[in-house]
Design an enzyme around this catalytic site. Structure first.
Site, PDB file in Angstrom:
ATOM      1  CG  ASP A   1      37.824  67.625 -71.795  1.00 59.25           C
ATOM      2  OD1 ASP A   1      38.029  66.418 -72.032  1.00 59.25           O
ATOM      3  OD2 ASP A   1      38.706  68.494 -71.904  1.00 59.25           O
TER       4      ASP A   1
ATOM      5  CG  ASP B   1      30.769  65.677 -78.730  1.00 52.69           C
ATOM      6  OD1 ASP B   1      31.956  66.079 -78.694  1.00 52.69           O
ATOM      7  OD2 ASP B   1      30.339  64.912 -79.607  1.00 52.69           O
TER       8      ASP B   1
ATOM      9  CB  SER C   1      40.754  51.725 -83.985  1.00 51.28           C
ATOM     10  OG  SER C   1      41.211  51.723 -85.330  1.00 51.28           O
TER      11      SER C   1
ATOM     12  CB  CYS D   1      31.547  57.168 -79.442  1.00 49.91           C
ATOM     13  SG  CYS D   1      30.467  55.728 -79.566  1.00 49.91           S
TER      14      CYS D   1
ATOM     15  CE1 TYR E   1      41.993  56.592 -83.415  1.00 48.87           C
ATOM     16  CE2 TYR E   1      42.713  54.866 -84.908  1.00 48.87           C
ATOM     17  CZ  TYR E   1      41.698  55.530 -84.249  1.00 48.87           C
ATOM     18  OH  TYR E   1      40.390  55.148 -84.419  1.00 48.87           O
TER      19      TYR E   1
END
Length: 250
Positions: free
Chosen positions: A56, A36, A143, A80, A156
């Protein structure tokens, strides 16, 4: 796949889906490395069962260093990390900034690809764990916006649509190395970011889910990751985890 004694890499591991997945893999006996951003790691409550590395995902050198630090067979990689800005192509604020669109693609799509390709290189050098040459699995996160992007989700939706499109191509590319690729496309998940919108908004969102009429839990995403890891015949597929929701325009 036997997770005990194996290594797993999870991005976006400081919170939300990534944190739940990292903990679930650790509970199954895997040695988990969580990636992260430094800022996320500074503010998160980090579980001791996971080794965290600041990186990153769009930075080739940082991701490579994190992967090089894994001492053992890398069997599971879960992407994720991501962002979800809200911006229309045209609005009262003006035209959609090109830089914001590019940033979203860079993190959600290019970052996912960057981790997948470098992790696959390490996995390909590990010994297979069965007679068919299986070495591991990469689980990417898309998604439902990839299919039903709402107003304000143009960047997105494009980024997550790219993740879906990569799935079968990546599975075919990596088949000769014994690496599977599967994508999960979550619906509305109860994460800290969503909780910040308040209980009324969350209750309203929950009513839009076909069944069960509630938000998804991060632990359910993590449980699906474990199922994918366990099921060696799951490959090249995008799985919707959404309670049969079909997103409306807004």
């Amino acid at each position: 796949m036997e997770l005990t004694g194996a290594h797993a890499l999870v991005t976006g591991a400081a919170s939300g889906l990534g944190a739940a997945t990292a903990l679930a893999l650790a509970a199954r006996g895997a040695t988990v490395t969580g990636l992260d951003l430094p800022g996320a790691l500074e503010t998160a409550t980090l579980p001791g069962a996971v080794r965290f590395v600041a990186a990153d995902i769009t930075d080739e050198d940082q991701v490579q260093q994190a992967i090089d630090s894994i001492d053992g067979p890398l069997r599971v990689v879960v992407n994720c990390a991501g962002i979800g800005p809200a911006r229309r192509i045209l609005s009262k604020k003006g035209v959609h900034e090109l830089a914001l669109f590019q940033k979203t693609i860079d993190i959600n799509l290019v970052g996912t690809f960057n981790v997948m390709r470098l992790a696959a290189e390490k996995m390909a050098g590990d010994e297979p764990y069965d007679e068919f040459g299986a070495r591991g699995v990469v689980v990417n996160t898309a998604s439902v916006a990839a299919y039903e992007g709402q107003i304000g989700q143009i960047a997105y939706a494009a980024s997550k649509g790219g993740v879906v499109a990569m799935t079968i191509a990546a599975a075919r590319d990596l088949a000769s190395s014994g690496i599977r690729v599967v994508t999960i496309a979550p619906g509305i998940v109860d994460t800290p970011m969503l909780a910040a919108l308040g209980p009324e908004v969350n209750e309203s969102l929950a009513k839009t889910v076909t069944f069960p009429a509630r938000l998804a839990r991060p632990g359910e995403f993590a449980a699906l990751v474990l199922t994918i890891a366990d099921s060696d015949y799951l490959n090249g597929e995008t799985i919707r985890l959404d309670g049969a929701i079909r997103m409306t325009p807004r």
